[in-house]
Design a protein around this motif. Structure first.
Motif, PDB file in Angstrom:
ATOM      1  N   ARG A  69       0.833  -1.191   0.000  1.00 57.13           N
ATOM      2  CA  ARG A  69       0.000   0.000   0.000  1.00 57.13           C
ATOM      3  C   ARG A  69       0.872   1.246   0.000  1.00 57.13           C
ATOM      4  NH1 ARG A  69      -3.800  -2.649   4.565  1.00 57.13           N
ATOM      5  NH2 ARG A  69      -1.743  -3.131   5.379  1.00 57.13           N
ATOM      6  N   PRO A 125      -6.082   1.220   5.159  1.00 56.61           N
ATOM      7  CA  PRO A 125      -7.297   1.460   5.938  1.00 56.61           C
ATOM      8  C   PRO A 125      -7.168   2.775   6.705  1.00 56.61           C
ATOM      9  CG  PRO A 125      -5.946  -0.221   7.011  1.00 56.61           C
ATOM     10  CD  PRO A 125      -5.270   0.115   5.696  1.00 56.61           C
ATOM     11  N   LEU A 157      -7.333   4.643   9.836  1.00 58.06           N
ATOM     12  CA  LEU A 157      -7.320   4.332  11.265  1.00 58.06           C
ATOM     13  C   LEU A 157      -7.085   5.615  12.057  1.00 58.06           C
ATOM     14  CD1 LEU A 157      -5.123   1.120  11.079  1.00 58.06           C
ATOM     15  CD2 LEU A 157      -7.575   1.218  11.520  1.00 58.06           C
ATOM     16  N   PRO A 158      -7.822   5.772  13.152  1.00 52.30           N
ATOM     17  CA  PRO A 158      -7.770   7.055  13.870  1.00 52.30           C
ATOM     18  C   PRO A 158      -6.382   7.387  14.434  1.00 52.30           C
ATOM     19  CG  PRO A 158      -9.057   5.401  15.074  1.00 52.30           C
ATOM     20  CD  PRO A 158      -8.805   4.839  13.719  1.00 52.30           C
ATOM     21  N   GLY A 159      -5.588   6.357  14.768  1.00 52.64           N
ATOM     22  CA  GLY A 159      -4.267   6.643  15.337  1.00 52.64           C
ATOM     23  C   GLY A 159      -3.179   6.781  14.287  1.00 52.64           C
ATOM     24  N   ASP A 160      -3.545   6.486  13.036  1.00 53.88           N
ATOM     25  CA  ASP A 160      -2.551   6.469  11.956  1.00 53.88           C
ATOM     26  C   ASP A 160      -2.523   7.835  11.281  1.00 53.88           C
ATOM     27  OD1 ASP A 160      -0.695   5.578  10.142  1.00 53.88           O
ATOM     28  OD2 ASP A 160      -2.156   4.550   8.880  1.00 53.88           O
ATOM     29  N   THR A 161      -1.986   8.810  11.971  1.00 49.90           N
ATOM     30  CA  THR A 161      -1.936  10.171  11.422  1.00 49.90           C
ATOM     31  C   THR A 161      -0.899  10.234  10.304  1.00 49.90           C
ATOM     32  OG1 THR A 161      -0.466  10.678  13.256  1.00 49.90           O
ATOM     33  CG2 THR A 161      -2.749  11.390  13.456  1.00 49.90           C
ATOM     34  N   VAL A 193     -11.174  -2.688  16.277  1.00 51.37           N
ATOM     35  CA  VAL A 193     -11.164  -1.629  15.268  1.00 51.37           C
ATOM     36  C   VAL A 193     -12.590  -1.445  14.778  1.00 51.37           C
ATOM     37  CG1 VAL A 193     -10.208  -0.886  13.066  1.00 51.37           C
ATOM     38  CG2 VAL A 193      -8.874  -2.340  14.583  1.00 51.37           C
ATOM     39  N   THR A 208      -2.030   3.763  19.735  1.00 49.96           N
ATOM     40  CA  THR A 208      -1.335   4.881  20.369  1.00 49.96           C
ATOM     41  C   THR A 208      -1.498   4.758  21.891  1.00 49.96           C
ATOM     42  OG1 THR A 208      -3.325   6.227  20.284  1.00 49.96           O
ATOM     43  CG2 THR A 208      -1.812   6.406  18.419  1.00 49.96           C
ATOM     44  N   LYS A 225      -5.804   4.795  20.343  1.00 54.53           N
ATOM     45  CA  LYS A 225      -6.277   4.901  18.947  1.00 54.53           C
ATOM     46  C   LYS A 225      -5.557   3.882  18.069  1.00 54.53           C
ATOM     47  CE  LYS A 225      -7.114   9.909  18.928  1.00 54.53           C
ATOM     48  NZ  LYS A 225      -5.959  10.452  19.700  1.00 54.53           N
ATOM     49  N   ALA A 226      -6.317   3.199  17.223  1.00 58.49           N
ATOM     50  CA  ALA A 226      -5.725   2.171  16.351  1.00 58.49           C
ATOM     51  C   ALA A 226      -4.740   2.801  15.372  1.00 58.49           C
ATOM     52  CB  ALA A 226      -6.822   1.444  15.586  1.00 58.49           C
ATOM     53  N   LEU A 227      -3.565   2.171  15.256  1.00 56.41           N
ATOM     54  CA  LEU A 227      -2.527   2.699  14.381  1.00 56.41           C
ATOM     55  C   LEU A 227      -2.230   1.711  13.250  1.00 56.41           C
ATOM     56  CD1 LEU A 227       0.636   4.417  15.845  1.00 56.41           C
ATOM     57  CD2 LEU A 227       0.686   3.252  13.683  1.00 56.41           C
ATOM     58  N   VAL A 267      -3.351  -2.384  11.695  1.00 53.77           N
ATOM     59  CA  VAL A 267      -4.154  -3.606  11.771  1.00 53.77           C
ATOM     60  C   VAL A 267      -3.453  -4.657  10.936  1.00 53.77           C
ATOM     61  CG1 VAL A 267      -6.401  -4.646  11.304  1.00 53.77           C
ATOM     62  CG2 VAL A 267      -6.273  -2.253  11.974  1.00 53.77           C
TER      63      VAL A 267
END
Lengths: 371, 371
Positions: free
Chosen positions: A89, A138, A140-144, B65, B79, B83-85, B87
């Motif tokens: 990806r 995907p 994901l909220p923590g994957d800034t 998630v 995090t 928060k999911a970072l 998967v």
């Protein structure tokens, strides 16, 4: 009938140990053959052109993943007969596809391939600068979002590929992309100019944790010669000096192993142990990039210290990586310099860093001798 | 207010060097605390129970998630504030979630948690045996299904977790899953019983290429004690003997480094170099698993050769991995036995293999002394 494409997994004595075909390596190999064919007389041979064409045909037939949502997304790994096995990806398979197509178009005169390269470049710029959702990551909220130095480096490399010797509207467009890439790369110079960090925030600030502290000296050196080359081409003196003083000297001073010689693969800027299991290994490609970087820097500034750096890297590289017995280079040494993976080709080692380094160094040496 | 959950990235002297929270490790740590609290008197302390509950609450709040298409899919990495970072498109985060919830239910008597563990187990069995599309892997024409030994091993571990000391309809259902897992694991014994291969085809045949030839000696030894334990519980003499003779002796004989001691991480069954950069490193966890395997085998058969194997692994392990200066174990050594990653906790090293090994070995030694 054969499957075409190149085997990538080649053992120490040349024996094929796996028949998977890696798209990064297929694209790089096509590019390298074409570049040698086009620009070096002794490689201007029909069998080299034929191999490049054959590899290009394989890529055009099989590299793109049909059901990925985008007609431009390429696989990372294919079976021998061209079925997609893995997709990353990220943008790198696609970048090497562009390099292959553009260089192949230059040697064959096939305009379709050049158009295809340009279209895929547009898609890459869109993914990087406008909307990356087509890459399939995907949300994901923590994957800034994070800026990885590899991305503008790769795009800058493509800009240089696509603009070389050309002019016109499209070239102007790429110029803007190129200067954006340079600005992005310069953001990775952190801590008051004392460190090159692989990943920074989108605001160009240092990120917390291991990710933020990660250094890859060979990658920084590669960025160094990309920037120097760009600076020379565009007459930007300040950029040239930054390329050498910051992107070459800083990673060398922190990345060179004073005990055993060679460049570490990864380092943590605060001296913690990196979490990458291979952090202390010596890989062939950072040394290839360091050779290009210091010879190019010497060619530009003629400072003896830069030639000394080149000689230091050269001595380590040729006494450790090249295989006198069976030819080619080993790729992976322990920190102490012992060959620990003995194959000549593998999933990430193809016909690219070694020949590109030898090619670039020969070109630079020729230019030094000419002056 | 704190964020709860456990830091995983712990330096050599105990200092936190990153605040990410890894779901595998969070689940394993909760499980280990509960198991120690429940079954060993000297760890039956309120602060241990409290830590486990707190970790369990963190998992229940944040591990799943929300937008993944399945209410059961868990993140791999979170995090600090949950928060999911990342998967993974595998089942392992979910497996460790089940272990944590079931063991926590046993010590707290919280029936909701036990129900949740059972429901997630149903989802896992569905993903593994019926339809894996919910895991989110893209469908690629070259990516044919492969049996990875880790999957039935993990499910067998969960079956043992969920059935221990229980009876009834659900336990009967799990028994069927357990015997399926054992059959699956046994398929990895290949080449006339002379090799344990990590991946085989769905028909139980050897796969082509590097993937098919890959061996992970520590993983095979872990499978060995899983099978031995299962064989003892079910009175299956033949399985017990296969566990010891094939899943313990074969990987030991091929995997032990006769020059420097210790177990290699990966090997190619035909003697090619593995493509994993870390193949020749010595990792802590295969040695933890080997200690359990050989002590359990000795306890069962009382053959002095098995005790000698245990002693050999013990000598290497305690002289190389445990840190006399700052406590705990190092995790990663070079082939030659030098500590090369010096942290005590990292993305894949948590409070699990070391304490589980010490715990299992103590239990086995107690049982030997009792007899």
């Amino acid at each position: 009938m054969g499957c075409s494409g190149f085997f990538n997994c080649i053992g120490k004595d040349g024996k094929i140990y796996d028949d998977l075909k890696y798209v990064w390596l297929q694209g790089r190999q096509v590019w390298m053959y074409c570049r040698l064919y086009r620009t070096m007389e002794r490689f201007h041979k029909p069998e080299i052109l034929q191999a490049a064409k054959s590899g290009g045909a394989f890529l055009r037939s099989f590299a793109r993943v049909s059901n990925s949502g985008s007609p431009w997304k390429c696989a990372f790994c294919l079976t021998r007969d061209g079925k997609a096995l893995k997709v990353q990806r990220t943008i790198f398979s696609e970048c090497f596809y562009v390099m292959a197509m553009d260089e192949l178009a230059r040697v064959t005169g096939d305009n379709d391939m050049q158009v295809e390269a340009a279209q895929m470049m547009d898609q890459l710029v869109h993914w990087v600068r406008v909307d990356s959702s087509g890459l399939g990551r995907p949300q994901l909220p923590g994957d800034t979002p994070v800026c990885s130095m590899a991305v503008p480096m790769m795009l800058l490399c493509l800009v240089q590929q696509l603009t070389e010797g050309r002019s016109g509207e499209q070239v102007d467009k790429y110029q803007e992309v190129g200067s954006w890439c340079v600005k992005q790369i310069l953001q990775h110079l952190q801590r008051g100019g004392t460190a090159i960090l692989e990943s920074v925030s989108v605001e160009g600030k240092e990120l917390p944790g291991c990710q933020g502290r990660l250094q890859n000296p060979g990658h920084a050196l590669e960025a160094g010669w990309f920037l120097l080359q760009y600076g020379v081409k565009n007459g930007d003196q300040e950029l040239q000096r930054t390329a050498v003083d910051k992107f070459m000297e800083v990673p060398f001073l922190t990345g060179w192993d004073t005990e055993h010689g060679g460049l570490f693969y990864f380092l943590d800027v605060d001296g913690y142990c990196p979490t990458q299991l291979e952090w202390s290994m010596k890989l062939w490609w950072p040394h290839c990039e360091a050779l290009i970087a210091y010879l190019m820097a010497y060619s530009q500034y003629r400072e003896p210290a830069l030639l000394e750096r080149f000689a230091q890297v050269y001595d380590y590289t040729f006494s450790h990586f090249s295989d006198a017995e069976n030819g080619e280079w080993f790729g992976y040494l322990t920190q102490e310099g012992k060959v620990t993976l003995d194959f000549k080709g593998g999933p990430f080692k193809g016909f690219f860093h070694v020949p590109r380094s030898l090619y670039m160094c020969e070109k630079i040496l020729d230019s030094i001798l000419e002056k």
